[in-house]
Design a protein around this motif. Sequence first.
Motif, short mmCIF file in Angstrom:
data_model
loop_
_atom_site.label_atom_id
_atom_site.label_comp_id
_atom_site.label_asym_id
_atom_site.label_seq_id
_atom_site.Cartn_x
_atom_site.Cartn_y
_atom_site.Cartn_z
N ARG A 104 -5.00 65.92 86.50
CA ARG A 104 -4.76 64.67 87.22
C ARG A 104 -3.75 63.83 86.46
N ILE A 105 -2.84 63.22 87.19
CA ILE A 105 -1.80 62.37 86.59
C ILE A 105 -1.85 61.02 87.29
N PRO A 106 -2.08 59.93 86.54
CA PRO A 106 -2.10 58.60 87.15
C PRO A 106 -0.72 58.23 87.70
N LEU A 107 -0.67 57.81 88.95
CA LEU A 107 0.60 57.46 89.59
C LEU A 107 1.33 56.34 88.86
N ASP A 108 0.59 55.35 88.36
CA ASP A 108 1.21 54.21 87.69
C ASP A 108 1.84 54.56 86.35
N GLU A 109 1.46 55.71 85.77
CA GLU A 109 1.96 56.10 84.46
C GLU A 109 3.16 57.04 84.53
N ILE A 110 3.52 57.52 85.73
CA ILE A 110 4.64 58.46 85.89
C ILE A 110 5.95 57.72 85.67
N VAL A 111 6.80 58.30 84.82
CA VAL A 111 8.12 57.70 84.55
C VAL A 111 9.25 58.58 85.04
N ASP A 112 8.97 59.85 85.35
CA ASP A 112 10.02 60.74 85.85
C ASP A 112 9.40 61.95 86.54
N THR A 115 0.30 59.70 62.83
CA THR A 115 -0.05 59.33 64.20
C THR A 115 0.47 57.94 64.55
N GLU A 116 0.51 57.02 63.58
CA GLU A 116 1.06 55.71 63.87
C GLU A 116 2.54 55.81 64.18
N ARG A 117 3.23 56.71 63.51
CA ARG A 117 4.66 56.87 63.72
C ARG A 117 4.93 57.48 65.09
N LEU A 118 4.03 58.31 65.59
CA LEU A 118 4.24 58.99 66.85
C LEU A 118 3.86 58.14 68.06
N THR A 119 3.24 57.02 67.86
CA THR A 119 2.86 56.16 68.97
C THR A 119 4.10 55.44 69.51
N GLU A 120 4.25 55.46 70.83
CA GLU A 120 5.39 54.82 71.47
C GLU A 120 4.92 53.67 72.36
N ARG A 121 5.83 52.77 72.62
CA ARG A 121 5.55 51.72 73.60
C ARG A 121 5.80 52.25 74.99
N LYS A 122 5.07 51.71 75.93
CA LYS A 122 5.24 52.12 77.32
C LYS A 122 6.51 51.49 77.89
N GLN A 142 4.04 62.52 77.86
CA GLN A 142 3.75 63.94 77.97
C GLN A 142 4.39 64.48 79.24
N LYS A 143 4.61 65.79 79.23
CA LYS A 143 5.17 66.46 80.40
C LYS A 143 4.17 67.48 80.90
N TYR A 196 4.92 61.52 82.06
CA TYR A 196 4.05 60.36 82.24
C TYR A 196 3.55 59.85 80.90
N PHE A 197 3.09 58.61 80.92
CA PHE A 197 2.61 57.93 79.72
C PHE A 197 1.10 58.10 79.60
N VAL A 198 0.65 58.44 78.38
CA VAL A 198 -0.78 58.56 78.10
C VAL A 198 -1.12 57.51 77.05
N PRO A 199 -1.86 56.45 77.42
CA PRO A 199 -2.20 55.40 76.45
C PRO A 199 -3.09 55.94 75.33
N ASP A 200 -2.88 55.44 74.12
CA ASP A 200 -3.72 55.81 72.98
C ASP A 200 -5.03 55.06 73.12
N GLN A 201 -6.15 55.74 72.88
CA GLN A 201 -7.47 55.15 73.03
C GLN A 201 -7.85 54.22 71.90
N LYS A 202 -7.18 54.35 70.72
CA LYS A 202 -7.58 53.59 69.55
C LYS A 202 -6.64 52.46 69.16
N LYS A 203 -5.40 52.52 69.61
CA LYS A 203 -4.45 51.49 69.22
C LYS A 203 -3.44 51.26 70.33
N GLU A 204 -2.63 50.25 70.16
CA GLU A 204 -1.63 49.91 71.15
C GLU A 204 -0.57 51.00 71.22
N GLY A 205 -0.06 51.25 72.41
CA GLY A 205 0.96 52.28 72.59
C GLY A 205 0.36 53.56 73.12
#
Length: 139
Positions: A120-128, A46-53, A97-98, A84-93
Motif C-alpha cells: 500500500r502506498i499513501p496517495l498524499d506521500e507520492i512525489v513521482d 541514520t540521522e544523516r540519512l533522514t530527509e525532509r519531506k 522509497q521507490k 514516495y515519502f516514508v516518515p520516520d517513526q522516531k524523529k522528524e523527517g
Amino acid sequence: MTGYEDIIHLAHHVSVRHPQMSREDRAAQFAPFAALTGHKDAIRETERLTERKRRLSEDCRQILDLYLREICQSQEPREVDFEYFVPDQKKEGGSYQKKSGCIRRIDTYLNEIVLQSGDRIPLDEIVDIDGVIAAADEV
C-alpha cells in the motif's frame, strides 16, 4: 564553616588504575537512554540519512493526478514505478522509497494505492510516478 569550604581547595583525585574518560563518553552518560537504537555510529548514520519531506506544487499534484487517472483507465494492467515519502517513526523527517507494481485498486477511504502484491502506498506521500515529475521539471 559553611558548605564545602573545608574541601574546596583539595586536589582533584585522579585514578592510577583507570584511564580518564573522554569528554564524548562522559557526555554520553547524561544523554537520554535509547537501548534499541544501536551503536552511536549507527545512530549518526541514520540521522544523516533522514530527509525532509518535499512539498509538491499544485501543478505537479495535478500532473500526478491526471497521470494516475490515465493509468487506472487503461484496459491492460501495467507496471508502474512510484516514488514516495516514508516518515520516520522516531524523529522528524524520513526517507524516499521507490516501489514498482501493478495497481489493483485505489482505496479512497484510506486514501492509498493498493498494488497487486498487496503493498500500500499513501496517495498524499507520492512525489513521482514513472518519472513524470522529473520529466516535467526538465521541460
